[in-house]
Design an enzyme around this catalytic site. Structure first.
Site, PDB file in Angstrom:
ATOM      1  N   HIS C 113     -29.941  42.832  19.197  1.00 39.71           N
ATOM      2  CA  HIS C 113     -30.696  43.413  20.363  1.00 39.71           C
ATOM      3  C   HIS C 113     -31.563  42.495  20.773  1.00 39.71           C
ATOM      4  O   HIS C 113     -32.743  42.576  21.265  1.00 39.71           O
ATOM      5  CB  HIS C 113     -31.362  44.597  20.230  1.00 39.71           C
ATOM      6  CG  HIS C 113     -30.193  45.594  20.007  1.00 39.71           C
ATOM      7  ND1 HIS C 113     -29.561  46.490  20.709  1.00 39.71           N
ATOM      8  CD2 HIS C 113     -30.029  46.258  18.758  1.00 39.71           C
ATOM      9  CE1 HIS C 113     -28.869  47.412  20.008  1.00 39.71           C
ATOM     10  NE2 HIS C 113     -29.502  47.292  18.820  1.00 39.71           N
ATOM     11  N   GLU C 248     -25.514  23.825  28.041  1.00 40.84           N
ATOM     12  CA  GLU C 248     -25.417  24.478  29.369  1.00 40.84           C
ATOM     13  C   GLU C 248     -23.948  24.580  29.719  1.00 40.84           C
ATOM     14  O   GLU C 248     -23.370  25.281  30.285  1.00 40.84           O
ATOM     15  CB  GLU C 248     -26.663  24.208  30.507  1.00 40.84           C
ATOM     16  CG  GLU C 248     -27.725  24.651  29.747  1.00 40.84           C
ATOM     17  CD  GLU C 248     -28.888  24.298  30.611  1.00 40.84           C
ATOM     18  OE1 GLU C 248     -29.001  23.037  30.945  1.00 40.84           O
ATOM     19  OE2 GLU C 248     -29.652  25.005  31.467  1.00 40.84           O
TER      20      GLU C 248
END
Lengths: 352, 352, 352, 352
Positions: C113, C248
């Site tokens: 998480h 990216e």
């Protein structure tokens, strides 16, 4: 309309009115049942009316088809839900405005390529999402405008060979106008629903990216924001855990709505004109996509005002590299050419 | 704007004007080259101006970033192409209107579930697609409205620390207003492009389904329509072949545009705020989707007026089962309850 | 085969051999041209042979169709590229193994998480991606096995009314077996290509998530890893910038390949049996998806060995909360029931 | 395993065995309830055991996490369902084989571009789908091979700091091997499920295209096949209707499974390593996709043997243009060069 055009007499009309009121009452008390053989509410209603009121029931299907009844129902549902979505968007814009008024001026690093870029404020960051939801308004309106035409009376896609008054039923149902070409009524199945979901995807993209930002900014490494423990979850083996699951669900919900749009687009995309049973499968993704959008907006409304700033972490994050561009421009203001000023600052950084 | 705000003096301004005119001229003659090291036209232009005009070149990047320059460029491209799409849609609506005026009254079977349902006309069939393109107009307008805001001056997503006049540049570029929040300028990357492609998908769905219909209606089994041989292709081994490839390409082109929308949605969907290099990959699917939409519209414009009716085939196809619902309603008109009339006709069909 | 079955005589066969060698030579020297009218290389080759060698050229299309020639060509291309992909995957597994041997034991926080969870090592982290690429091997093999059947001789989908020897041509082309049913040859168009891209998506998902991790772990806030400046980029207005654009692009490339799979699936998904021109549109996304996968693997191969640990940052990140579960289990080892041990540690954390 | 490693004593072990048997019994009788606070069955089971058997219950979570328990459960579910899918595919292959034996030799036109191309048989047509399902076997096997590794003991993605025996639990659960790297266990979430759905999409594509063919071939214009009325539906306003809705649902179901694959791919595609709550959203599309695939296969199994030939329609459809290529090749057999033979037949067709 059936009364005005004399397809029903006054007694039949009153019986239908009475019968429908009875059915609504039974339904509210959980006592109106639709059997497997009846397939849907339309057949169950007709059967109830026929058994109790004879000819009134046998005439109720005059001038319509289950097909255009479904079309009407879906379209009214969509318009109502799009209005709910707009209402929730406005409330969230309002909530964010208040939050910005309260917290907005606190400085915060602006990032590009996930690296510190230039200074910004928590207000500017939050406002970007507010602007997206404001712009969503125009898209939702355009979709409502598209949907706001009555398909009732288009029958199964080739009209009804009877002199019915489509304008009257459109008006009574609250539609702006009649969708006159009945083949277009069928062509718009799926096509219109994909537009409804597309507006939802626009909104969900903003919410999902807001949640993504918050998942990053609530890590212990960034730590700019936090929620109190009641909004977070723990772990079955790690006793120290405070997890922001709620933002993860919001982030992933975008995908649910995108998949719903995709499903609707594909089902209707390459069919021949005229109704096909394939189109029945448009309903589950439509309802799923709308429900998830409403849920996510409601969740955001609960969380948005609760978002707390960690002021020390934010202050500590405003490191010097964020001001390199400011240095360039302070020289530009003194008359140095932009490129020269940029090169000078770059050289001075490399020297350090 | 840079002159008015005194970031350029009058000489520098005139040199830039001159230099840009020279570059345009070189470009038109194929003599302006962008090297690998320069990466893009922005760097190449700056270098040209600097080499020839010194400080004018070094100042040209004042108040902007390659980032907001790209944003401006993409947005102007989209608005221009959406206007082209609207223009072609209107021409196609016009072309179909003329075709309907000429051919529209010829009867034709209406189908549901791919089975003969009720009588319709070739005009009603064609009009359904016309209506879809007419409705597309409102969607395209809503997207243009959304896009019509100037990102120039948003820099790399956090503004420019200099007193520039964003309203002035917005006005000169023809934008309706300034997109003021610079983080929102970045957030709208991909988000806005997905809207452009969504409007294209709406139009392409109509064209693809029109092509699907025509592929069915030009089979030898249906045979309602035909094109002359010059629009069809043959086969390398089957000497008898006359294939309607052009409609197959139109049908499949929908998928190309849908995939482009999907690609754009996914690239930008779950990024953090701020610019990411991922967003550069939005450009290929955007351009691909728009080009295919323009091509398909232009092809439809060529084919639409050429569509010929095969009147004998159409006449022969108007068989009796198409009129069963008409029979039901002729009894309804005489006062028989709809359900009774329906059951009577159904029984009489089964007896035969 | 045509010689063995006596559809060519020995002279014709030798002329074709000679002619094809000439064409190959011309091609290599950029002197073999395909005109617009010839449409493709098949027609251009036949025309060259006919002009120079008469009957040999007129017979070369015996026993085949452009259709099955295209099928053969696409399938050979896919098999070759899947083998290249496997080779690059193996090299990357090897590269990562060496990197793990060198750096693997350094401790690193494990996250769930996006919050610190339990201790792990940079080796365990890197190994997870290695395992994914190892498992990809089985999937790629299954796809090659599926594709490894010769469609040559299936004509345009209904065979060739001539006694050709499909086993012989399959063998000469290096296929494992004949795809005997010619209608299935057509059905497999798109269906097989979607499988090729699906294997690519599996690999790209691993690479994209590796790149995502590295984008997070190279932020200044995490700072666990870095690349030297030569692999990074700067900014046109921020002189301090060091951006990891390359990760990216790798992250976003997944979407390009997923969109290609989607496009291929949709084009072929609901067509009738038999060839349709729609299927020609399968080629661009297929080639695009494969090329991006190869590029991304090659880029990963360059970057993987260059990844440097920032040991101080890693050491500083190993904070106490990571060891809460270890504390629970050290009590479990002493005989305390798991749930009691968990509750005790949780209480002690809350007290602090 | 917990007993062998002495984390449980013999009494505790027996109590757990007893308790689990009781829970199973309660469950079967609808008497085992999971409350909102318990969240899932794991907590409910632990609480039941703790309340009734004390320490046995408090120890049952030793060596595991809810996280790896969910992973195990999903994977066992997928493997079981993939085996069901394989079984149904085999039955359908068998059913089609019988149908081909009975009906296969009847001639039927082969189509390309939706136009008559060359003669084929109903057997060859049906066999193409049979071949696709046969080939699906290898893909499904490869997915099972991929999934057949036990994640139990990987905890929440960073293992369990206790000397557990993962090989033993893998063996007892029926897994072929241990998935040893716990971070890879998390990375495989979604990645593996997308593979399961990809195999389902392959199968569904074949079924959807079979259904598409049948929708065309059951139109009154083609009329090659039919089903008896009990498998068809009527209309609420058109008394004559016999619709093949069941094939329309089969055709559209492909989209449902594709959308499920898309949803799973996108949810897991660009996450960081380690568990994220997003991954919980993988379950609904996984179950939806598998259920629809099983339903569609079962429906196909019911319909396949019922498919009737309309022999007159088929005979009448074997028109002369289908034999043009046969004419070409009968001249090739006599020694005419292919291209000359082709041109001669083409000229003779044009003359007529």
């Amino acid at each position: 309309m059936l009364l005005n055009r004399e397809f029903l007499n006054a007694v039949e009309f009153r019986n239908i009115e009475k019968g429908l009121a009875e059915i609504l009452d039974l339904w509210k008390n959980g006592k109106f049942h639709i059997s497997q053989e009846q397939e849907d509410c339309h057949a169950a209603i007709e059967q109830y009316l026929t058994e109790k009121y004879g000819s009134a029931g046998q005439k109720i299907h005059t001038g319509r088809s289950r097909n255009d009844q479904s079309l009407v129902m879906i379209r009214l549902y969509e318009i109502a839900q799009l209005k709910n979505i707009t209402k929730l968007c406005k409330e969230l814009v309002e909530t964010w405005s208040k939050w910005i008024k309260k917290n907005g001026k606190t400085p915060m690093p602006g990032y590009t390529h996930m690296q510190k870029a230039m200074p910004t404020t928590v207000g500017a960051w939050q406002e970007s999402y507010k602007n997206a939801l404001e712009d969503a308004g125009g898209l939702v309106e355009a979709v409502i405008e598209l949907l706001d035409q009555s398909p009732l009376g288009s029958g199964s896609g080739y009209g009804i060979p009877l002199d019915i008054d489509r304008k009257a039923t459109a008006h009574e149902l609250g539609f702006k106008k009649v969708q006159s070409n009945p083949i277009y009524c069928q062509l718009s199945r799926g096509l219109f629903e994909a537009q409804t979901l597309n507006a939802a995807v626009f909104i969900m993209t903003a919410l999902s990216r807001w949640a993504s930002d918050l998942l990053l900014f609530t890590t212990s490494e960034f730590g700019y924001f936090s929620l109190s423990a009641e909004f977070c979850t723990g772990s079955s083996i790690m006793p120290q855990k405070k997890n922001y699951d709620v933002f993860e669900i919001m982030r992933a919900n975008l995908t649910v709505v995108q998949a719903a749009q995709f499903e609707v687009q594909q089902i209707s995309g390459r069919l021949y004109s005229g109704y096909h049973r394939d189109l029945q499968l448009v309903k589950p993704p439509l309802v799923r996509g709308i429900s998830v959008t409403l849920d996510t907006l409601e969740t955001a409304l609960v969380l948005a005002p609760q978002l707390q700033l960690n002021k020390e972490k934010l202050a500590a994050s405003m490191t010097s590299e964020l001001f390199a561009t400011t240095k360039v421009y302070s020289n530009v203001k003194k008359g140095v050419a932009f490129r020269t000023a940029y090169d000078n600052v770059k050289r001075s950084i490399k020297r350090n």
